[in-house]
Write a protein that holds these residues in place. Sequence first.
Motif, PDB file in Angstrom:
ATOM      1  N   ASP A  77       4.113  66.110  31.532  1.00 47.60           N
ATOM      2  CA  ASP A  77       2.930  66.616  32.220  1.00 47.60           C
ATOM      3  C   ASP A  77       2.690  68.052  31.777  1.00 47.60           C
ATOM      4  OD1 ASP A  77       0.912  67.447  33.860  1.00 47.60           O
ATOM      5  OD2 ASP A  77       1.877  66.877  35.740  1.00 47.60           O
ATOM      6  N   PRO A  78       1.740  68.268  30.861  1.00 45.02           N
ATOM      7  CA  PRO A  78       1.516  69.628  30.352  1.00 45.02           C
ATOM      8  C   PRO A  78       1.008  70.594  31.421  1.00 45.02           C
ATOM      9  CG  PRO A  78      -0.187  68.114  29.561  1.00 45.02           C
ATOM     10  CD  PRO A  78       0.848  67.275  30.225  1.00 45.02           C
ATOM     11  N   GLU A  79       0.309  70.090  32.423  1.00 44.41           N
ATOM     12  CA  GLU A  79      -0.240  70.974  33.459  1.00 44.41           C
ATOM     13  C   GLU A  79       0.863  71.610  34.293  1.00 44.41           C
ATOM     14  OE1 GLU A  79      -3.232  69.169  35.813  1.00 44.41           O
ATOM     15  OE2 GLU A  79      -4.538  68.681  34.120  1.00 44.41           O
ATOM     16  N   SER A  80       1.829  70.804  34.701  1.00 45.86           N
ATOM     17  CA  SER A  80       2.936  71.330  35.513  1.00 45.86           C
ATOM     18  C   SER A  80       4.095  71.808  34.653  1.00 45.86           C
ATOM     19  CB  SER A  80       3.434  70.264  36.489  1.00 45.86           C
ATOM     20  OG  SER A  80       3.957  69.149  35.779  1.00 45.86           O
ATOM     21  N   GLN A  81       3.929  71.685  33.331  1.00 49.17           N
ATOM     22  CA  GLN A  81       4.981  72.074  32.387  1.00 49.17           C
ATOM     23  C   GLN A  81       6.311  71.387  32.725  1.00 49.17           C
ATOM     24  OE1 GLN A  81       4.769  74.866  29.473  1.00 49.17           O
ATOM     25  NE2 GLN A  81       3.255  73.230  29.668  1.00 49.17           N
ATOM     26  N   SER A  82       6.220  70.057  32.869  1.00 52.32           N
ATOM     27  CA  SER A  82       7.404  69.265  33.175  1.00 52.32           C
ATOM     28  C   SER A  82       7.599  68.192  32.110  1.00 52.32           C
ATOM     29  CB  SER A  82       7.289  68.628  34.560  1.00 52.32           C
ATOM     30  OG  SER A  82       6.175  67.754  34.614  1.00 52.32           O
ATOM     31  N   LEU A  83       8.857  67.897  31.844  1.00 54.33           N
ATOM     32  CA  LEU A  83       9.209  66.895  30.843  1.00 54.33           C
ATOM     33  C   LEU A  83      10.476  66.194  31.276  1.00 54.33           C
ATOM     34  CD1 LEU A  83       8.989  65.568  27.985  1.00 54.33           C
ATOM     35  CD2 LEU A  83      10.347  67.494  27.129  1.00 54.33           C
ATOM     36  N   TYR A  84      10.423  64.844  31.280  1.00 45.43           N
ATOM     37  CA  TYR A  84      11.635  64.070  31.567  1.00 45.43           C
ATOM     38  C   TYR A  84      11.869  63.089  30.423  1.00 45.43           C
ATOM     39  CZ  TYR A  84      15.254  61.292  33.690  1.00 45.43           C
ATOM     40  OH  TYR A  84      16.455  60.665  33.923  1.00 45.43           O
ATOM     41  N   MET A  85      13.059  63.157  29.843  1.00 47.38           N
ATOM     42  CA  MET A  85      13.476  62.211  28.813  1.00 47.38           C
ATOM     43  C   MET A  85      14.955  61.905  29.021  1.00 47.38           C
ATOM     44  SD  MET A  85      11.597  63.674  25.347  1.00 47.38           S
ATOM     45  CE  MET A  85      11.724  62.111  24.448  1.00 47.38           C
ATOM     46  N   LEU A  86      15.307  60.628  28.839  1.00 51.59           N
ATOM     47  CA  LEU A  86      16.679  60.203  29.042  1.00 51.59           C
ATOM     48  C   LEU A  86      17.196  59.536  27.780  1.00 51.59           C
ATOM     49  CD1 LEU A  86      19.050  59.860  31.037  1.00 51.59           C
ATOM     50  CD2 LEU A  86      18.045  57.667  31.702  1.00 51.59           C
ATOM     51  N   ASN A  93      18.366  71.613  16.855  1.00 49.83           N
ATOM     52  CA  ASN A  93      17.361  72.502  16.253  1.00 49.83           C
ATOM     53  C   ASN A  93      16.150  72.656  17.168  1.00 49.83           C
ATOM     54  OD1 ASN A  93      18.892  72.947  13.954  1.00 49.83           O
ATOM     55  ND2 ASN A  93      17.903  71.328  12.777  1.00 49.83           N
ATOM     56  N   ALA A  94      15.756  71.527  17.793  1.00 47.66           N
ATOM     57  CA  ALA A  94      14.601  71.560  18.704  1.00 47.66           C
ATOM     58  C   ALA A  94      14.911  72.400  19.939  1.00 47.66           C
ATOM     59  CB  ALA A  94      14.215  70.140  19.103  1.00 47.66           C
ATOM     60  N   VAL A  95      16.114  72.260  20.480  1.00 46.42           N
ATOM     61  CA  VAL A  95      16.501  73.039  21.666  1.00 46.42           C
ATOM     62  C   VAL A  95      16.564  74.521  21.320  1.00 46.42           C
ATOM     63  CG1 VAL A  95      18.334  73.499  23.333  1.00 46.42           C
ATOM     64  CG2 VAL A  95      17.748  71.141  22.764  1.00 46.42           C
ATOM     65  N   THR A 101      11.251  80.124  21.994  1.00 44.90           N
ATOM     66  CA  THR A 101       9.790  80.213  22.123  1.00 44.90           C
ATOM     67  C   THR A 101       9.260  79.787  23.485  1.00 44.90           C
ATOM     68  OG1 THR A 101       9.428  77.937  21.337  1.00 44.90           O
ATOM     69  CG2 THR A 101       9.603  79.686  19.669  1.00 44.90           C
ATOM     70  N   LYS A 102      10.031  78.984  24.201  1.00 47.90           N
ATOM     71  CA  LYS A 102       9.591  78.377  25.471  1.00 47.90           C
ATOM     72  C   LYS A 102       8.315  77.542  25.282  1.00 47.90           C
ATOM     73  CE  LYS A 102      12.851  80.034  28.050  1.00 47.90           C
ATOM     74  NZ  LYS A 102      12.598  81.065  29.048  1.00 47.90           N
ATOM     75  N   ASP A 103       8.148  77.007  24.079  1.00 47.57           N
ATOM     76  CA  ASP A 103       6.984  76.173  23.773  1.00 47.57           C
ATOM     77  C   ASP A 103       7.331  74.724  24.115  1.00 47.57           C
ATOM     78  OD1 ASP A 103       4.863  74.730  22.705  1.00 47.57           O
ATOM     79  OD2 ASP A 103       4.699  75.966  20.905  1.00 47.57           O
ATOM     80  N   LEU A 104       7.013  74.316  25.354  1.00 45.05           N
ATOM     81  CA  LEU A 104       7.374  72.981  25.821  1.00 45.05           C
ATOM     82  C   LEU A 104       6.589  71.896  25.090  1.00 45.05           C
ATOM     83  CD1 LEU A 104       9.116  71.373  27.815  1.00 45.05           C
ATOM     84  CD2 LEU A 104       7.252  71.545  29.469  1.00 45.05           C
ATOM     85  N   GLU A 105       5.355  72.178  24.754  1.00 43.56           N
ATOM     86  CA  GLU A 105       4.530  71.207  24.040  1.00 43.56           C
ATOM     87  C   GLU A 105       5.168  70.856  22.688  1.00 43.56           C
ATOM     88  OE1 GLU A 105       1.014  68.837  23.236  1.00 43.56           O
ATOM     89  OE2 GLU A 105       1.668  69.820  25.083  1.00 43.56           O
ATOM     90  N   LYS A 106       5.603  71.861  21.971  1.00 44.46           N
ATOM     91  CA  LYS A 106       6.246  71.628  20.681  1.00 44.46           C
ATOM     92  C   LYS A 106       7.565  70.887  20.855  1.00 44.46           C
ATOM     93  CE  LYS A 106       7.974  74.070  16.599  1.00 44.46           C
ATOM     94  NZ  LYS A 106       8.215  75.408  15.977  1.00 44.46           N
ATOM     95  N   LEU A 148      10.754  65.897  20.028  1.00 40.66           N
ATOM     96  CA  LEU A 148      11.670  64.867  20.532  1.00 40.66           C
ATOM     97  C   LEU A 148      11.015  63.489  20.538  1.00 40.66           C
ATOM     98  CD1 LEU A 148      13.488  66.612  23.510  1.00 40.66           C
ATOM     99  CD2 LEU A 148      14.091  66.581  21.101  1.00 40.66           C
ATOM    100  N   SER A 149       9.768  63.426  20.975  1.00 43.83           N
ATOM    101  CA  SER A 149       9.111  62.119  21.122  1.00 43.83           C
ATOM    102  C   SER A 149       8.764  61.474  19.788  1.00 43.83           C
ATOM    103  CB  SER A 149       7.852  62.254  21.982  1.00 43.83           C
ATOM    104  OG  SER A 149       6.921  63.132  21.380  1.00 43.83           O
ATOM    105  N   LYS A 150       8.688  62.291  18.738  1.00 42.95           N
ATOM    106  CA  LYS A 150       8.328  61.745  17.427  1.00 42.95           C
ATOM    107  C   LYS A 150       9.513  61.596  16.484  1.00 42.95           C
ATOM    108  CE  LYS A 150       3.549  63.437  17.487  1.00 42.95           C
ATOM    109  NZ  LYS A 150       2.537  64.318  16.823  1.00 42.95           N
ATOM    110  N   LYS A 151      10.535  62.422  16.682  1.00 47.74           N
ATOM    111  CA  LYS A 151      11.653  62.419  15.736  1.00 47.74           C
ATOM    112  C   LYS A 151      12.935  61.806  16.286  1.00 47.74           C
ATOM    113  CE  LYS A 151      10.117  66.395  13.008  1.00 47.74           C
ATOM    114  NZ  LYS A 151      10.507  67.723  12.444  1.00 47.74           N
ATOM    115  N   ILE A 152      13.046  61.704  17.613  1.00 50.42           N
ATOM    116  CA  ILE A 152      14.252  61.110  18.209  1.00 50.42           C
ATOM    117  C   ILE A 152      13.799  59.972  19.111  1.00 50.42           C
ATOM    118  CG2 ILE A 152      16.409  61.543  19.421  1.00 50.42           C
ATOM    119  CD1 ILE A 152      16.035  64.492  18.920  1.00 50.42           C
TER     120      ILE A 152
END
Length: 398
Positions: free
Chosen positions: A329-338, A298-300, A306-311, A316-320
């Motif tokens: 890193d919100p400035e570079s619009q990068s996210l790494y999760m494993l 659902n998140a994906v 929306t391309k809303d990376l912050e959301k 993911l960080s709160k529900k999974i």
Amino acid sequence: MDNKAKKRFIIVILILFFCLLLLLTMLLGALDGEVPSNVADSSVGTNIVDETSTNTTKPKTIEQIIAEYKSQYLSRSGNEIYIKFNKDLYDDAGNSNEKYFEAFIYDLAQIFLTSNFKLIDEEKSVTVEAVYDSTIEKHKIIFNERENFYEESDGKSYIAVEDSEIIETSILFKGNDILSDLIVGRMYFSSVAGLMGEYKELDSGYRYFPDHKIKMRLAPNDGVMNIVFTEDYEGNILHDVPNGTNLNKIYQLHPDNSSGSVSEGYLGYRNDDYYYFFYDDEVSVYGYLYAKNKVFENAVEDYLETKDLEKFYKTLSKKILSYDVLEYDPESQSLYMLFPTRGYEIDIEGNNPKGITLYNSYYFTDTSRQWVKDGYVKFVDKDLVQIYEKDRRNANEN
């Protein structure tokens, strides 16, 4: 001119007329045999079909054209035609079938002229839309709602993901109280905390329990992701495999390993509860959950729209909370999760969804398979737990 001369003149004229008639008949027959068959005058990658061909031979009906391309007409609703395509967007080797579809659309365009139309194969989940562009007087082809489908999708992944599934199970029976209690407690550390005693935090991120000679790595939700039984641990791992059993003996008892070999220095297995990796100096065990990832999907889906990376990050960080690594890193619009035990990895840079990778240990649904096939996310035909374990082992050896 006497009568005899007139008769000769008439005969000559008749002979010349019939010769001319015969010559014209032969010429028309030759021209009719040289008319080329319908093809799309379009190069691969353009997704545009040229409708200015001098071709004059074409089937008269939509049904005839569909049959010509060895496909099956099902029904029609306005300019939406439901069919069964003879071919998929890629063949079994992962090669593009774009030319086939371009020719198909070209022939149908002779009927629809400047109108838009759409071919839909619900069984294959393939939609081919022809949109007339008046500025260039041609139809553009859109595959599965993507104008640059063949540039953004991967043929090998398109084919491989269709048959993707987690590795086969081995016949293994638990013989360890800690592992049994964790299963009952849904892998939460609280279910075995009373058994483990004191621990100390290691630089590697593991907890070491000196009373048992065991190391554990916990996820943010307090779930036990990885358990390492060191060579000093005393007790059974499986009901017939005490810790310290050499690899040759383990292989004799359980020759149905899914990875590794005696010569490679390890044996890997999976049963319904755990992944097991046996070495001469330790045993590494992972709990995992092979089930639908509803919250993640659902998140994906929302992120792709929306391309809303912050959301996406917050969800993911709160529900999974079964992830192992989190960097945002919100400035570079990068996210790494494993998420090693769930089969997916997120390595987004510049807010590009292509940084989402699903492995064959991921529980695929029709939706997530289609993401891969349409090129929205990547697919790696490998088991993420096995990759993670190999990296863990290499890090310990270096």
